[in-house]
Design an enzyme around this catalytic site. Structure first.
Site, PDB file in Angstrom:
ATOM      1  N   ALA A  65       0.856  -1.188   0.000  1.00 47.20           N
ATOM      2  CA  ALA A  65       0.000   0.000   0.000  1.00 47.20           C
ATOM      3  C   ALA A  65       0.892   1.237   0.000  1.00 47.20           C
ATOM      4  CB  ALA A  65      -0.898  -0.016   1.228  1.00 47.20           C
ATOM      5  N   GLY A 108       0.890  -5.240   0.830  1.00 47.92           N
ATOM      6  CA  GLY A 108      -0.239  -5.313  -0.096  1.00 47.92           C
ATOM      7  C   GLY A 108       0.155  -5.890  -1.450  1.00 47.92           C
ATOM      8  N   GLU A 111      -0.140  -9.402  -0.971  1.00 47.14           N
ATOM      9  CA  GLU A 111      -1.563  -9.714  -0.803  1.00 47.14           C
ATOM     10  C   GLU A 111      -2.291  -9.782  -2.147  1.00 47.14           C
ATOM     11  OE1 GLU A 111      -2.118  -6.618   2.195  1.00 47.14           O
ATOM     12  OE2 GLU A 111      -2.805  -8.177   3.573  1.00 47.14           O
TER      13      GLU A 111
END
Ligand code: HXC
Length: 257
Positions: A65, A108, A111
């Site tokens: 992120a 992220g 992810e």
């Protein structure tokens, strides 16, 4: 659609999405996530797309992120916008989705790779969840999907220390399906996608649904789901064509119908 942070191209029935935000190591700002989700939904709607490859840059798949964008956030704001829920749309893609990972897949970035169906890893790629070092932890499936992928002990070690693992460790623990030379990652991912795309589109989509069901239900429920889906394949032209072509010793000509 005009995109700022992704490039899209098509090779026959395979759509390729390249995250391209080099100035920020492909940090996943809201806009980049939104562009990926928008394009994946387009691919799902396009009858001429049978499989999708998601990739990044040579040095970094995605660094997680966007910390600079995220830093001023508040709980109230996160709650009212349901922060990180759009990320999960990636996992709802119905067509087979392959992550082609070069370099870092962190936080992220790891992810979203885990939201894909298959991960192909470059030999120098690295995977990890360093969010703990930022005073937080994974918030887009890391604690859940990593645990299912690599088991509790390794997931605990990775998520609680924030240390990265090599492509080899990722392969040994079942996070990625294969390791290939860095410069071949995207080509090999496209080749695998093309193999999937050559099969019947609805069959590949249904098989994906059944495999994902394995994570959502008991064994008996999963087996029932699979059996009913399998039975339903007999409603398709492609099932008849596939079996007839085998019996007649010729290649099948699927109509994705
Ligand atoms: C914002 C980032 C960033 C990130 C890198 N950059 N990662 N900006 N968010 N996650 C920026 C840097 O600030 C720098 O900008 C530029 O990208 C180049 O990065 P460098 O660090 O200088 O490059 P390099 O030395 O090659 O290192 C690459 C890297 C490292 C190993 C990937 O950048 C890194 O460790 N990044 C952070 C990893 C991380 O903590 N990820 C977790 C994020 S939290 P300037 O302006 O200085 O040039 C998360 C939460 C997920 O993912 C849950 C969400 C719901």
């Amino acid at each position: 659609t005009k995109y700022q942070f992704i490039d899209v191209k098509k090779e026959e029935k395979v759509s390729i999405i390249t995250m391209n935000r080099p100035k920020a190591s492909n940090a996943l700002c809201d806009r980049l996530i939104h562009e990926i989700v928008t394009q994946l939904k387009k691919c799902d709607r396009n009858p001429e797309t049978n499989a999708i490859v998601l990739t990044g840059l040579h040095k970094v798949f995605a660094a997680g992120a966007d910390v600079k964008e995220m830093e001023p956030r508040t709980f109230q704001g996160n709650f009212s916008t349901n922060f990180s829920s759009e990320w999960d749309e990636i996992a709802k893609t119905r067509k087979p989705l392959i992550a082609a990972v070069n370099g870092f897949a962190l936080g992220g970035g790891c992810e979203i790779a885990m939201m894909c169906d298959i991960i192909i890893a470059g030999e120098n790629s690295k995977f990890g969840h360093p969010e703990i070092k930022l005073g937080t932890f994974s918030g887009a499936g890391g604690t859940q999907r990593l645990t299912r992928a690599v088991g509790k002990a390794k997931a605990m070690e990775m998520l609680l220390t924030g240390e990265l693992i090599s492509a080899r460790e990722a392969w040994q623990s079942g996070l990625v399906s294969r390791i290939v030379p860095d410069h071949d990652v995207v080509d090999i991912a496209i080749k695998i996608a093309a193999k999937i795309a050559a099969n019947s589109q609805p069959m590949a989509m249904m098989a994906k649904e059944c495999i994902n069901q394995a994570y959502e239900s008991t064994l008996q429920e999963g087996l029932e789901f699979e059996r009913r889906m399998f039975q339903s394949t007999f409603a398709f032209y492609d099932r008849e064509e596939g079996m007839k072509s085998f019996i007649n010793k010729r290649d099948p000509e699927f109509k994705d119908a």
